[in-house]
Design a protein around this motif. Structure first.
Motif, PDB file in Angstrom:
ATOM      1  N   SER A   1      -6.004  15.604   2.059  1.00  0.00           N
ATOM      2  CA  SER A   1      -6.497  14.447   1.327  1.00  0.00           C
ATOM      3  C   SER A   1      -5.371  13.440   1.160  1.00  0.00           C
ATOM      4  N   CYS A   2      -5.725  12.181   1.156  1.00  0.00           N
ATOM      5  CA  CYS A   2      -4.721  11.124   1.009  1.00  0.00           C
ATOM      6  C   CYS A   2      -5.303  10.035   0.128  1.00  0.00           C
ATOM      7  N   ALA A   3      -4.546   9.649  -0.881  1.00  0.00           N
ATOM      8  CA  ALA A   3      -4.984   8.597  -1.791  1.00  0.00           C
ATOM      9  C   ALA A   3      -4.106   7.373  -1.616  1.00  0.00           C
ATOM     10  N   ALA A   4      -4.731   6.245  -1.465  1.00  0.00           N
ATOM     11  CA  ALA A   4      -4.017   4.975  -1.331  1.00  0.00           C
ATOM     12  C   ALA A   4      -3.989   4.263  -2.675  1.00  0.00           C
ATOM     13  N   SER A   5      -2.898   3.567  -2.912  1.00  0.00           N
ATOM     14  CA  SER A   5      -2.774   2.729  -4.106  1.00  0.00           C
ATOM     15  C   SER A   5      -2.150   1.405  -3.695  1.00  0.00           C
ATOM     16  N   GLY A   6      -2.254   0.435  -4.571  1.00  0.00           N
ATOM     17  CA  GLY A   6      -1.742  -0.894  -4.248  1.00  0.00           C
ATOM     18  C   GLY A   6      -2.870  -1.788  -3.784  1.00  0.00           C
ATOM     19  N   SER A   7      -2.671  -2.486  -2.697  1.00  0.00           N
ATOM     20  CA  SER A   7      -3.659  -3.447  -2.195  1.00  0.00           C
ATOM     21  C   SER A   7      -4.737  -2.748  -1.381  1.00  0.00           C
ATOM     22  N   ILE A   8      -5.464  -1.859  -2.028  1.00  0.00           N
ATOM     23  CA  ILE A   8      -6.413  -1.023  -1.289  1.00  0.00           C
ATOM     24  C   ILE A   8      -7.611  -1.815  -0.787  1.00  0.00           C
ATOM     25  N   SER A   9      -7.926  -2.929  -1.430  1.00  0.00           N
ATOM     26  CA  SER A   9      -9.067  -3.726  -0.976  1.00  0.00           C
ATOM     27  C   SER A   9      -8.800  -4.375   0.373  1.00  0.00           C
ATOM     28  N   SER A  10      -7.550  -4.436   0.784  1.00  0.00           N
ATOM     29  CA  SER A  10      -7.190  -5.052   2.060  1.00  0.00           C
ATOM     30  C   SER A  10      -7.193  -4.063   3.222  1.00  0.00           C
ATOM     31  N   ILE A  11      -7.311  -2.788   2.913  1.00  0.00           N
ATOM     32  CA  ILE A  11      -7.218  -1.761   3.956  1.00  0.00           C
ATOM     33  C   ILE A  11      -8.422  -1.817   4.885  1.00  0.00           C
ATOM     34  N   ASP A  12      -8.162  -1.869   6.172  1.00  0.00           N
ATOM     35  CA  ASP A  12      -9.228  -1.908   7.166  1.00  0.00           C
ATOM     36  C   ASP A  12      -9.540  -0.536   7.754  1.00  0.00           C
ATOM     37  N   GLY A  13      -8.617   0.376   7.648  1.00  0.00           N
ATOM     38  CA  GLY A  13      -8.856   1.710   8.165  1.00  0.00           C
ATOM     39  C   GLY A  13      -7.818   2.683   7.651  1.00  0.00           C
ATOM     40  N   MET A  14      -8.203   3.940   7.632  1.00  0.00           N
ATOM     41  CA  MET A  14      -7.290   5.008   7.224  1.00  0.00           C
ATOM     42  C   MET A  14      -7.482   6.186   8.160  1.00  0.00           C
ATOM     43  N   GLY A  15      -6.497   7.063   8.167  1.00  0.00           N
ATOM     44  CA  GLY A  15      -6.646   8.233   9.016  1.00  0.00           C
ATOM     45  C   GLY A  15      -5.429   9.110   8.991  1.00  0.00           C
ATOM     46  N   TRP A  16      -5.323   9.930  10.042  1.00  0.00           N
ATOM     47  CA  TRP A  16      -4.269  10.927  10.127  1.00  0.00           C
ATOM     48  C   TRP A  16      -3.652  10.957  11.523  1.00  0.00           C
ATOM     49  N   TYR A  17      -2.340  11.072  11.534  1.00  0.00           N
ATOM     50  CA  TYR A  17      -1.578  11.350  12.734  1.00  0.00           C
ATOM     51  C   TYR A  17      -0.898  12.708  12.527  1.00  0.00           C
ATOM     52  N   ARG A  18      -0.422  13.258  13.623  1.00  0.00           N
ATOM     53  CA  ARG A  18       0.365  14.482  13.501  1.00  0.00           C
ATOM     54  C   ARG A  18       1.497  14.483  14.514  1.00  0.00           C
ATOM     55  N   GLN A  19       2.523  15.251  14.190  1.00  0.00           N
ATOM     56  CA  GLN A  19       3.659  15.397  15.092  1.00  0.00           C
ATOM     57  C   GLN A  19       3.968  16.877  15.254  1.00  0.00           C
TER      58      GLN A  19
ATOM     59  N   VAL B   1       0.845  -1.185   0.000  1.00  0.00           N
ATOM     60  CA  VAL B   1       0.000   0.000   0.000  1.00  0.00           C
ATOM     61  C   VAL B   1       0.884   1.240   0.000  1.00  0.00           C
ATOM     62  N   GLN B   2       0.584   2.134  -0.909  1.00  0.00           N
ATOM     63  CA  GLN B   2       1.298   3.414  -0.957  1.00  0.00           C
ATOM     64  C   GLN B   2       0.285   4.534  -0.700  1.00  0.00           C
ATOM     65  N   LEU B   3       0.726   5.541   0.022  1.00  0.00           N
ATOM     66  CA  LEU B   3      -0.151   6.649   0.394  1.00  0.00           C
ATOM     67  C   LEU B   3       0.445   7.960  -0.107  1.00  0.00           C
ATOM     68  N   GLN B   4      -0.393   8.750  -0.745  1.00  0.00           N
ATOM     69  CA  GLN B   4       0.029  10.052  -1.262  1.00  0.00           C
ATOM     70  C   GLN B   4      -0.882  11.114  -0.663  1.00  0.00           C
ATOM     71  N   ALA B   5      -0.288  11.961   0.147  1.00  0.00           N
ATOM     72  CA  ALA B   5      -1.061  13.006   0.819  1.00  0.00           C
ATOM     73  C   ALA B   5      -0.932  14.330   0.081  1.00  0.00           C
ATOM     74  N   SER B   6      -1.967  15.153   0.225  1.00  0.00           N
ATOM     75  CA  SER B   6      -1.941  16.498  -0.344  1.00  0.00           C
ATOM     76  C   SER B   6      -2.729  17.432   0.571  1.00  0.00           C
ATOM     77  N   GLY B   7      -2.507  18.703   0.375  1.00  0.00           N
ATOM     78  CA  GLY B   7      -3.158  19.696   1.213  1.00  0.00           C
ATOM     79  C   GLY B   7      -2.170  20.265   2.210  1.00  0.00           C
ATOM     80  N   GLY B   8      -2.674  20.895   3.219  1.00  0.00           N
ATOM     81  CA  GLY B   8      -1.809  21.517   4.202  1.00  0.00           C
ATOM     82  C   GLY B   8      -1.453  22.931   3.778  1.00  0.00           C
ATOM     83  N   GLY B   9      -0.606  23.560   4.589  1.00  0.00           N
ATOM     84  CA  GLY B   9      -0.183  24.916   4.292  1.00  0.00           C
ATOM     85  C   GLY B   9      -0.267  25.803   5.497  1.00  0.00           C
ATOM     86  N   LEU B  10      -0.330  27.101   5.222  1.00  0.00           N
ATOM     87  CA  LEU B  10      -0.353  28.116   6.276  1.00  0.00           C
ATOM     88  C   LEU B  10      -1.732  28.760   6.317  1.00  0.00           C
TER      89      LEU B  10
END
Length: 118
Positions: free
Chosen positions: A20-38, A1-10
């Protein structure tokens, strides 16, 4: 699974941003998605997640301000952030997971900077 995020800024305090984040690859296997921050100088923390069944979970400090949702194609997760505060400033990471018997498989996108000015 590869994830490509976009958005953000000031943005100024009280403003809104959309990640926004788009997943590619084995997307049918994904059980959940979301966001973390640091935030600067702090550990990574969960912001919001949504399961394949539509169940959501939020960090307490963002409840009522942030909304996580899945796109129509289910391989996209969106984080709508409203009423932003300076303490929301952080690098935000898209996350996806696949439940496994012993340990979940976790996938991460590249971080995207969100800066909220006071």
């Amino acid at each position: 699974v590869q994830l490509q995020a976009s958005g953000g800024g000031l943005v100024q305090a009280g403003g809104s941003l959309r990640l926004s984040c788009a997943a590619s690859g084995s997307i049918s296997s994904i059980d959940g998605m979301g966001w973390y921050r640091q935030p600067p100088g702090k550990q990574r923390e969960l912001v919001a997640t949504i399961t394949s069944g539509g169940n959501t979970k939020y960090l307490g400090s963002v409840k009522g301000r942030f909304t996580v949702s899945r796109g129509d194609t289910k391989n996209i997760v969106v984080l709508q952030m409203n009423s932003l505060k300076p303490e929301d400033t952080a690098v935000y990471y898209c996350h996806a997971y696949i439940v496994r018997a012993i340990q979940n498989a976790n996938y991460w996108g590249q971080g995207t900077q969100v800066t909220v000015s006071s």
